[in-house]
Design a protein around this motif. Structure first.
Motif, PDB file in Angstrom:
ATOM      1  N   GLY A  32      -2.058 -10.190  -9.539  1.00  0.00           N
ATOM      2  CA  GLY A  32      -2.568  -9.195 -10.628  1.00  0.00           C
ATOM      3  C   GLY A  32      -3.499  -7.924  -9.889  1.00  0.00           C
ATOM      4  N   GLY A  33      -3.951  -8.352  -8.900  1.00  0.00           N
ATOM      5  CA  GLY A  33      -4.658  -7.116  -8.060  1.00  0.00           C
ATOM      6  C   GLY A  33      -3.802  -6.229  -7.627  1.00  0.00           C
ATOM      7  N   TYR A  34      -2.552  -6.721  -6.900  1.00  0.00           N
ATOM      8  CA  TYR A  34      -1.725  -6.009  -6.520  1.00  0.00           C
ATOM      9  C   TYR A  34      -0.813  -5.276  -7.315  1.00  0.00           C
ATOM     10  CZ  TYR A  34       2.331  -4.786  -3.709  1.00  0.00           C
ATOM     11  OH  TYR A  34       3.542  -3.916  -3.046  1.00  0.00           O
ATOM     12  N   LEU A  35      -0.601  -5.793  -8.404  1.00  0.00           N
ATOM     13  CA  LEU A  35       0.036  -5.139  -9.434  1.00  0.00           C
ATOM     14  C   LEU A  35      -0.735  -3.981 -10.107  1.00  0.00           C
ATOM     15  CD1 LEU A  35       1.998  -7.988 -11.356  1.00  0.00           C
ATOM     16  CD2 LEU A  35       2.852  -5.992  -9.807  1.00  0.00           C
ATOM     17  N   LEU A  36      -2.123  -4.251 -10.235  1.00  0.00           N
ATOM     18  CA  LEU A  36      -2.934  -3.222 -10.698  1.00  0.00           C
ATOM     19  C   LEU A  36      -3.313  -1.939  -9.754  1.00  0.00           C
ATOM     20  CD1 LEU A  36      -4.794  -2.430 -12.932  1.00  0.00           C
ATOM     21  CD2 LEU A  36      -6.967  -3.548 -11.711  1.00  0.00           C
ATOM     22  N   GLN A  37      -3.302  -2.227  -8.626  1.00  0.00           N
ATOM     23  CA  GLN A  37      -3.500  -1.166  -7.467  1.00  0.00           C
ATOM     24  C   GLN A  37      -2.163  -0.391  -7.642  1.00  0.00           C
ATOM     25  OE1 GLN A  37      -2.095  -0.523  -4.203  1.00  0.00           O
ATOM     26  NE2 GLN A  37      -0.900  -2.297  -4.246  1.00  0.00           N
ATOM     27  N   ARG A  38      -1.113  -1.068  -7.761  1.00  0.00           N
ATOM     28  CA  ARG A  38       0.038  -0.350  -7.671  1.00  0.00           C
ATOM     29  C   ARG A  38       0.499   0.577  -8.805  1.00  0.00           C
ATOM     30  NH1 ARG A  38       4.479   0.068  -3.993  1.00  0.00           N
ATOM     31  NH2 ARG A  38       5.735  -0.311  -5.584  1.00  0.00           N
ATOM     32  N   SER A  39      -0.356   0.093  -9.871  1.00  0.00           N
ATOM     33  CA  SER A  39      -0.233   1.124 -11.114  1.00  0.00           C
ATOM     34  C   SER A  39      -1.010   2.305 -11.330  1.00  0.00           C
ATOM     35  CB  SER A  39      -0.415   0.072 -12.386  1.00  0.00           C
ATOM     36  OG  SER A  39      -1.804  -0.183 -12.466  1.00  0.00           O
TER      37      SER A  39
END
Length: 186
Positions: free
Chosen positions: A162-169
């Motif tokens: 989730g953190g990885y996807l959030l920072q990518r967004s």
């Protein structure tokens, strides 16, 4: 003399990444959530509360006796000190890397994504090391403790993803970019 695009960029300087401070903040904050919620409020475990069944031969300090609770509380305090130092280090690195528009960093998806990823890394490393390899404590000792420990790891994995996807967004945070008000002409 001709320069390549890479050489030209090297002279300009890229904005400092907030990846490292975000991850370090996440590790510290994840540790605080673990320590405050599981050690203190719920009192499910302490740092050495399962050393009667550990894998390394640490002396058992029964957390249900005064002397055992004192030793477990001491080690909980050491754990909290490490968490506190991680938060301070993360803030110091963030402060050194973000030199302009510091208020904007706190609304950055990139920072919060890296922070969640750091929290998840804390869960994964602490869960594997303390619960499984060393066996010095478990999330909730007793019947079914392996499921609590696996759930802790699963939460860590979800936080990492989730953190990885959030920072990518989020948009990369550039502290030198003008804010919306600064960018508009009157």
């Amino acid at each position: 003399m001709a320069t390549t695009t890479g050489e030209a960029r090297a002279g300009v300087g890229q904005p400092a990444s907030i990846q490292l401070p975000g991850i370090v903040l996440g590790v510290g904050m994840g540790g605080f959530v673990d320590g405050i919620l599981l050690h203190q409020l719920l009192q499910w475990h302490h740092m050495l509360s399962s050393t009667n069944e550990d894998h390394i031969g640490v002396k058992y300090y029964n957390p249900h006796t005064v002397s055992g609770l004192e030793m477990n509380t001491l080690w909980d305090g050491i754990f909290h000190t490490v968490c506190w130092l991680a938060v301070l280090l993360g803030l110091a690195v963030l402060y050194s890397r973000v030199t302009h528009n510091r208020l904007r960093v706190w609304t950055s998806r990139v920072l919060w994504g890296w922070t969640l990823l750091g929290w998840g890394l804390f869960n994964l490393v602490e869960g594997v090391l303390d619960h499984h390899v060393l066996g010095i404590h478990h999330v909730y000792a007793g019947d079914g403790q392996v499921w609590w420990d696996i759930g802790f790891l699963a939460l860590g994995a979800l936080l990492v993803v989730g953190g990885y996807l959030l920072q990518r967004s989020g948009r990369p945070f550039d502290p030198n970019a003008p804010t919306r008000r600064e960018g508009r002409s009157a």
